[in-house]
Motif scaffolding. Structure first.
Motif: not given
Lengths: 167, 344
Positions: A68, A71, B125-126, B128-129, B132-133, B136, B144, B148, B152, B155, B158
């Protein structure tokens, strides 16, 4: 044992990729894979709770935060600070000293004993909880106070910053 | 033999997840149409039930575009990760009791690990990867920003989700989903409801809200908020890669419905199950009952989507940090007091 060597090889392989990758985001993703191999190590040691906590906390939370922050940063090549030669030489000497220390301590220890667990079920949630809350209660509570104070400190720093901006 | 049954079970669960995800897209459109007083899809097949196949065929046949400045490898990894993490959550859910065919006893659960809940939590929790990947790697501002936001949001929620589970664990005393399901046997036990939703009403409510946030469903679908971010994290995606992202959302919805049904609504248990004496019949009815509960939750997800407008981003964070987390902590304290003084 073969599984261990394979996973250990993967851990070291990904760890080397973390520091050799050019792109910081790739580094983080290799770090995620490294932590995943650590999770497998814990499972091989029958430490299920530790494995799953490593999975949730490190892979699922801390590295997501790393990613995070990365990025949000400007990752252009020219914005990277160029380090002076003096720092580079100091880093080489420091790293060399560290290597010597590690090799020396490994030699002093001799061959490690094969892992024999006194209680193979120690890593299960129930047993771990009992040990943590009886034998190691004081260290456990002290570490939780440490975490709490760190949280309070972080909040304090964040609010101070915003007060300055509004004033 | 054991292994063959397990593999067959894995394949069956995988196919069922895909089928349910497929028909969730159809159900979503039909529910939306019903709530908005429209007809909905009705052209492909009778009542439009072939619509998901038509959609899937369209997804596969669309042109696949990878932006020039995108990171090609990660651009492909993103949706793959999203769908993979969505699918592996089903491994620890007990779909039913044991089924006896001849001399074989089939356990309708892939893996009964004794940290089942934590495993689900780890998989969540995984999740989100993938977002995100993908966000990005697209090399696009909107993607992006969506990525992001997703990070957030995941997390933040969670934490509240974990805290709401802790209160549940204090009641059940185990982390194994199989044992939690067994504890909720029948419907009425020792003069009170057996299902955990009645023992932990606040915990269930918190878990439900967090499940909405973790699956990026409306009213928490900020990562793909089209009024602000074009398409969010999947702006640059096309063809089946976009399809994977959408599919992953529906599989996530299915798995989280299954988890909620198991943790809080008795799983495969149903009222008066002791009055049926054939064990296999109880198991089969139990599986059906579990799926009815899951469908009810999926309908609830859709109902909420077409009823409650999207939150603003700061409202989302306020709700997570200033409402849900304090409530979850209060719930833990109350549960602790209750287990110590009243039940103890």
């Amino acid at each position: 044992m073969n599984t261990f060597y394979f996973i250990a090889f993967l851990s070291i392989f990904f760890a080397i990729l973390v520091i050799s990758a050019k792109n910081p985001v790739h580094s983080i993703l290799y770090l995620v894979l490294t932590f995943f191999t650590f999770t497998i190590h814990y499972i091989l040691l029958n430490a299920q709770f530790l494995a799953i906590v490593n999975f949730i906390v490190y892979m699922g939370a801390i590295l997501v935060l790393f990613l995070y922050t990365l990025m949000l940063m400007n990752l252009n090549r020219d914005s990277e600070p160029v380090k002076s030669n003096l720092i580079k030489i100091a880093a080489v000497i420091g790293g060399g000293c560290f290597l010597v220390t590690i090799v020396a301590s490994l030699k002093a220890l001799g061959a490690s004993q094969p892992v024999v667990l006194q209680n193979p079920n120690l890593g299960l949630v129930k047993n771990l909880g009992k040990v943590l809350f009886s034998e190691y209660l004081l260290p456990f509570e002290i570490s939780s106070i440490l975490l709490l104070s760190a949280t309070v400190g972080a909040v304090l720093l964040a609010t101070k910053e915003s007060n300055k901006q509004t004033a | 033999m054991e292994l063959i049954f397990k593999l067959a079970l894995v394949v069956v669960i995988f196919l069922i997840s895909l089928l349910i995800a497929m028909y969730s897209t159809y159900a979503e459109r039909k529910v939306a149409a019903f709530l908005q007083d429209r007809v909905g899809p009705n052209r492909a097949g009778p009542w439009g039930i072939l619509q998901p196949l038509a959609d899937g065929g369209k997804m596969f046949l669309k042109e696949e575009i990878i932006p020039t400045n995108a990171n090609t490898f990660l651009f492909i990894v993103g949706p793959s990760l999203a769908i993979m993490t969505a699918c592996i959550g089903s491994a620890v859910i007990p779909w039913g009791q044991k089924l006896t065919i001849g001399s074989y006893v089939i356990d309708l659960q892939v893996a009964d690990i004794n940290v089942g809940i934590l495993y689900i939590f780890g998989v969540v929790s995984l999740g989100v990867y993938g977002i995100m990947i993908g966000g990005w790697a697209s090399n696009n501002k909107y993607s992006l920003l969506g990525a992001i936001r997703a990070a957030s949001q995941n997390i933040s929620y969670e934490i509240a989700m974990g805290l709401s589970i802790i209160a549940l664990l204090m009641v059940t005393g185990t982390l194994s989903l199989r044992q939690i399901a067994e504890q909720q046997h029948g419907f009425w036990q020792n003069g009170y409801f057996a299902w955990n939703a009645f023992k932990q009403p606040l915990g269930f409510l918190l878990f439900l809200v967090c499940a909405f946030a973790e699956t990026n469903r409306s009213p928490f679908d900020l990562p793909e908020c089209e009024t602000e971010l074009v398409g969010g994290y999947h702006t640059e995606y096309s063809s089946m890669k976009l399809g994977f992202y959408l599919f992953a959302e529906y599989i996530n919805m299915f798995i989280s419905s299954a988890v909620m049904a198991t943790l809080f609504f008795g799983g495969y248990n149903f009222p008066f199950m002791d009055m049926i004496h054939s064990a296999n019949l109880v198991t089969i009815i139990g599986v059906v009952v579990l799926f009815v509960k899951i469908f009810a939750f999926i309908f609830f997800f859709m109902w909420v989507r077409w009823t409650i407008p999207r939150f603003r981003y700061d409202q989302l964070m306020d709700l997570g940090w200033k409402v849900l987390i304090p409530l979850a902590i209060a719930n833990i304290i109350l549960t602790g007091l209750w287990t110590t003084f009243i039940r103890g």
